[in-house]
Design a protein around this motif. Structure first.
Motif, PDB file in Angstrom:
ATOM      1  N   PRO A  95       0.815  -1.223   0.000  1.00  0.00           N
ATOM      2  CA  PRO A  95       0.000   0.000   0.000  1.00  0.00           C
ATOM      3  C   PRO A  95       0.850   1.275   0.000  1.00  0.00           C
ATOM      4  CG  PRO A  95      -0.839  -1.562   1.604  1.00  0.00           C
ATOM      5  CD  PRO A  95       0.486  -2.079   1.137  1.00  0.00           C
ATOM      6  N   ASP A  96       1.979   1.237   0.672  1.00  0.00           N
ATOM      7  CA  ASP A  96       2.864   2.405   0.717  1.00  0.00           C
ATOM      8  C   ASP A  96       3.423   2.704  -0.676  1.00  0.00           C
ATOM      9  OD1 ASP A  96       2.938   2.471   3.805  1.00  0.00           O
ATOM     10  OD2 ASP A  96       3.585   0.443   3.292  1.00  0.00           O
ATOM     11  N   THR A  98       2.067   1.754  -3.491  1.00  0.00           N
ATOM     12  CA  THR A  98       0.935   2.157  -4.322  1.00  0.00           C
ATOM     13  C   THR A  98       0.615   3.640  -4.113  1.00  0.00           C
ATOM     14  OG1 THR A  98       0.027  -0.092  -4.246  1.00  0.00           O
ATOM     15  CG2 THR A  98      -1.494   1.682  -4.858  1.00  0.00           C
ATOM     16  N   ALA A  99       0.516   4.056  -2.853  1.00  0.00           N
ATOM     17  CA  ALA A  99       0.212   5.459  -2.557  1.00  0.00           C
ATOM     18  C   ALA A  99       1.271   6.395  -3.140  1.00  0.00           C
ATOM     19  CB  ALA A  99       0.087   5.660  -1.056  1.00  0.00           C
ATOM     20  N   SER A 100       2.522   5.940  -3.146  1.00  0.00           N
ATOM     21  CA  SER A 100       3.606   6.804  -3.619  1.00  0.00           C
ATOM     22  C   SER A 100       3.555   7.064  -5.126  1.00  0.00           C
ATOM     23  CB  SER A 100       4.970   6.214  -3.235  1.00  0.00           C
ATOM     24  OG  SER A 100       5.326   5.124  -4.063  1.00  0.00           O
ATOM     25  N   CYS A 102       0.478   6.996  -6.955  1.00  0.00           N
ATOM     26  CA  CYS A 102      -0.863   7.419  -7.376  1.00  0.00           C
ATOM     27  C   CYS A 102      -1.008   8.935  -7.395  1.00  0.00           C
ATOM     28  CB  CYS A 102      -1.924   6.825  -6.453  1.00  0.00           C
ATOM     29  SG  CYS A 102      -2.228   5.075  -6.754  1.00  0.00           S
ATOM     30  N   ILE A 105      -5.961   9.020  -4.580  1.00  0.00           N
ATOM     31  CA  ILE A 105      -6.347   7.833  -3.824  1.00  0.00           C
ATOM     32  C   ILE A 105      -7.873   7.752  -3.854  1.00  0.00           C
ATOM     33  CG2 ILE A 105      -6.355   6.726  -1.538  1.00  0.00           C
ATOM     34  CD1 ILE A 105      -3.601   6.734  -2.944  1.00  0.00           C
ATOM     35  N   PRO A 107     -10.414   6.186  -1.634  1.00  0.00           N
ATOM     36  CA  PRO A 107     -10.557   5.520  -0.344  1.00  0.00           C
ATOM     37  C   PRO A 107     -11.616   4.426  -0.306  1.00  0.00           C
ATOM     38  CG  PRO A 107     -10.497   7.905  -0.058  1.00  0.00           C
ATOM     39  CD  PRO A 107     -10.595   7.634  -1.536  1.00  0.00           C
ATOM     40  N   ILE A 130      -5.403  -0.407  -0.456  1.00  0.00           N
ATOM     41  CA  ILE A 130      -5.882   0.869  -0.989  1.00  0.00           C
ATOM     42  C   ILE A 130      -6.132   0.740  -2.481  1.00  0.00           C
ATOM     43  CG2 ILE A 130      -4.644   2.230   0.750  1.00  0.00           C
ATOM     44  CD1 ILE A 130      -2.705   3.086  -1.502  1.00  0.00           C
ATOM     45  N   GLY A 132      -6.207   3.489  -6.103  1.00  0.00           N
ATOM     46  CA  GLY A 132      -5.916   4.832  -6.570  1.00  0.00           C
ATOM     47  C   GLY A 132      -5.753   4.875  -8.073  1.00  0.00           C
ATOM     48  N   ARG A 134      -3.319   6.383 -11.310  1.00  0.00           N
ATOM     49  CA  ARG A 134      -2.085   6.968 -11.836  1.00  0.00           C
ATOM     50  C   ARG A 134      -2.341   7.232 -13.316  1.00  0.00           C
ATOM     51  NH1 ARG A 134       3.405   7.565 -10.916  1.00  0.00           N
ATOM     52  NH2 ARG A 134       4.651   7.623 -12.814  1.00  0.00           N
TER      53      ARG A 134
END
Length: 190
Positions: A95-96, A98-100, A102, A105, A107, A130, A132, A134
């Protein structure tokens, strides 16, 4: 590359990325079952043409992020689905990563995946899944076990084809007896 020819719609095929995140599977210590479970869902549920890119990588945030960027930016995947590495352990960094990568996000993906899993196991609250966007690609994280993958993707995917529409991707037609996806009437092609 796999394609399902049932009820084909005219247009470009969708491209899916499947990314298994596992130190042991990437080193050959054991066979990955998560990625093939996702591909199995696509084979059953997707009625229009599609193709895919499938990779197995270690639990390394930088490696995961680079592979996600490649799948979205270079391989033009419309949807990238990851499996594994979503828990609270120190090596669980999917998830970390992925968030970096995207731009946005979404939710609702994580919320709904945990809600679905809570019907089966109380430890679903430990998941950090998560979803998101891109660019024009949707990315979301699934659990690592084939049974959990199927329980989750069967429900989550109901929103995915319309999300791909909204992102400007190809029309994904579904086998409604397997997964009846939702689109507003104005967005349906059949």
């Amino acid at each position: 590359m796999e394609a399902n020819d049932v009820n084909i719609m005219v247009g470009d095929p969708a491209t899916f990325g499947i990314l298994t995140v596992s130190d042991r599977a990437s080193s050959g210590e054991y066979e990955d079952l998560g990625g093939p479970a996702i591909i199995g869902f696509f084979e059953e549920a997707i009625a229009s043409k599609w193709n895919h890119h499938y990779h197995v990588v270690p639990d390394d945030r930088i490696v995961i992020a680079e592979k996600l960027k490649e799948m979205c930016d270079d391989l033009s995947c419309d949807v990238v689905v990851t499996t594994g590495g979503t828990g609270p352990a120190s090596r669980d960094v999917t998830p970390d990563a992925t968030a970096s990568v995207c731009d946005k996000i979404l939710p609702g993906f994580g919320e709904q995946m945990r809600n679905i899993s809570l019907n089966y196991v109380p430890t679903a609250i430990l998941s950090r899944q998560i979803g998101g966007v891109r660019g024009k690609s949707l990315i979301f994280n699934l659990p690592g076990q084939p049974k959990s993958i199927r329980e989750t993707i069967d429900e989550i995917w109901k929103a995915v084809p319309y999300c791909v529409d909204l992102l400007g991707g190809p029309y994904i037609d579904m086998n409604d007896t397997v997964c009846n996806s939702f689109r507003p009437k104005s967005a349906r092609r059949r």
